[in-house]
Enzyme design. Structure first.
Site, short mmCIF file in Angstrom:
data_model
loop_
_atom_site.label_atom_id
_atom_site.label_comp_id
_atom_site.label_asym_id
_atom_site.label_seq_id
_atom_site.Cartn_x
_atom_site.Cartn_y
_atom_site.Cartn_z
N SER A 114 51.83 59.24 105.80
CA SER A 114 51.34 60.05 105.18
C SER A 114 51.06 59.42 103.72
O SER A 114 51.82 58.73 103.25
CB SER A 114 51.67 61.14 104.71
N GLU B 115 63.54 68.58 103.59
CA GLU B 115 62.08 68.41 103.98
C GLU B 115 62.24 69.54 104.27
O GLU B 115 60.86 70.56 104.14
CB GLU B 115 61.76 66.91 104.78
N GLN C 58 56.79 56.93 104.34
CA GLN C 58 57.85 57.01 104.93
C GLN C 58 57.13 56.62 106.78
O GLN C 58 56.66 56.67 106.99
CB GLN C 58 58.25 58.81 105.13
N GLY C 59 58.13 55.29 107.38
CA GLY C 59 57.74 55.02 108.59
C GLY C 59 58.52 55.43 109.40
O GLY C 59 59.61 54.43 109.74
N SER D 277 57.26 57.69 112.38
CA SER D 277 56.50 58.42 113.36
C SER D 277 55.74 57.05 114.02
O SER D 277 55.64 56.72 113.41
CB SER D 277 55.62 59.23 113.44
#
Length: 377
Positions: free
Chosen positions: A159, A242, A124-125, A127
């Site tokens: 991550s 999540e 996931q891009g 933050s």
């Protein structure tokens, strides 16, 4: 595992499904992690093993690679995994729900079966260095140029990007637009020219996080997910899964530890300080409150209730429950501090980050105050 069935008019086959899964786990136990095997490589092996048994994407339609069952079926599997102290259903489940809701049919048919099978590995891009918990403040820009976009910016805390081949990327497509309404979502192949992935090594040697640099990266118009401006609701869909302790399997893990602490109090109650017994009681209250809250949230999902900012409440309750529980556990079970490989101490250390990762507790309180309670700034 939660001690009573989920009371949402459970499908008649839900308990049968749980039994089948327990039987499958007995014959297909969690594999051992190699001595030098990176965590994401190990988790990917577990992902493939679960998929081979048909336990990934239960609530995804069959035409997109799932089993076409319900949210409750998927939650039941997550609950059982937590009860076995096993890693949960792969986190791509969050991304799968986002694609189901926002992607077009061509994208769903192309991407979801490979995502669920583990043939593609996603990160996931979201933050950025200046926009971590305050996601709406992102500065990565996707500039439209005919039939494609040019993306510039930087992502942080991405991550396991170094083990991934695709990224669900958020970028701003309208520099002058309202912050929450000018973010769009894209499919980004990480081998695309202009993409640089730089792992960040923590003091304990883990390389979970990465920096992601985007230098004039071309993204095709066909790689836009949904419409321009859909990035914020897509991100909220992702985090709503999540942050729900039933979806992640954390609720059953918490329940096991709560019962363990209650048993110790029952056996050694007179030897424990009154204050410590009270702390165990507070852990029990936190846990039962979280059980009730997560069930309510699942019921709202089934009913189609849209509450995009309520996930901030989920995050705060889950953080409080986890941190108090593990802090109390190392007081009641002091051997956790010196036994090699003691999972309680390891979980205690990781729990300290719960008030930071996935959106800091301070930011979540601000969101609740402004977006839910409508308090003045």
């Amino acid at each position: 595992m939660t001690d009573t069935p989920l009371e949402f008019g459970d499908p008649s086959d839900l308990e049968q499904l749980r039994g089948e899964f327990r039987g499958w786990l007995a014959e297909n136990p969690l594999p051992e992690r190699g001595a030098d095997e990176p965590v994401p490589v190990f988790l990917h092996r577990w992902h493939k093993q679960l998929h081979s048994g048909g336990w990934v994407g239960l609530d995804v339609p069959e035409e997109f690679g799932g089993r076409g069952l319900t949210t409750l079926h998927q939650v039941a599997i997550s609950d059982e995994l937590g009860a076995q102290q096993a890693p949960g259903v792969p986190r791509i489940g969050y991304l799968a729900q986002a694609l189901l809701k926002f992607a077009n049919d061509e994208q769903r048919r192309r991407l979801l079966p490979r995502m669920l099978a583990g043939d593609d590995v996603w990160c996931q891009g979201f933050s950025e260095p200046g926009a971590g918990s305050d996601l709406a403040g992102m500065s990565t820009v996707a500039e439209k140029r005919g039939d494609h976009y040019i993306v510039r910016g930087q992502k942080l805390w991405t991550s396991y990007a170094q083990y991934s081949n695709l990224c669900l990327l958020l970028a701003r497509t309208d520099r002058d637009g309202v912050a929450h309404k000018s973010i769009s979502a894209f499919i980004l192949p990480l081998d695309r020219p202009g993409v640089t992935v730089r792992p960040l090594k923590a003091h304990n040697g883990d390389d979970e996080f990465c920096e992601l640099f985007l230098d004039d990266v071309r993204i095709e118009e066909s790689e836009l997910i949904g419409n321009e401006g859909d990035g914020w609701p897509l991100a909220m869909t992702t985090v709503s899964y999540e942050r729900n302790a039933l979806d992640t399997g954390h609720l059953s893990k918490y329940g096991l530890l709560v019962e363990r602490l209650r048993a110790v109090v029952g056996e050694r109650g007179n030897d424990l300080p009154d204050g410590l017994r009270s702390e165990v009681g507070r852990c029990f209250v936190d846990y039962e409150g979280l059980v009730a809250h997560t069930r309510r949230r699942i019921a709202e999902r089934i009913a189609g209730v849209e509450a995009p900012f309520d996930s901030s409440i989920d995050k705060l309750l889950m953080t409080r429950t986890e941190q108090r529980l593990y802090e109390t556990a190392i007081k009641v079970l002091p051997e956790a501090l010196y036994e090699d490989g003691n999972e309680v101490f390891a979980e205690y250390l990781y729990s300290r980050a719960a008030s930071v990762y996935g959106g800091t507790s301070q930011i979540q309180r601000n969101i609740i105050a402004k977006r839910i309670l409508r308090l003045p700034s």
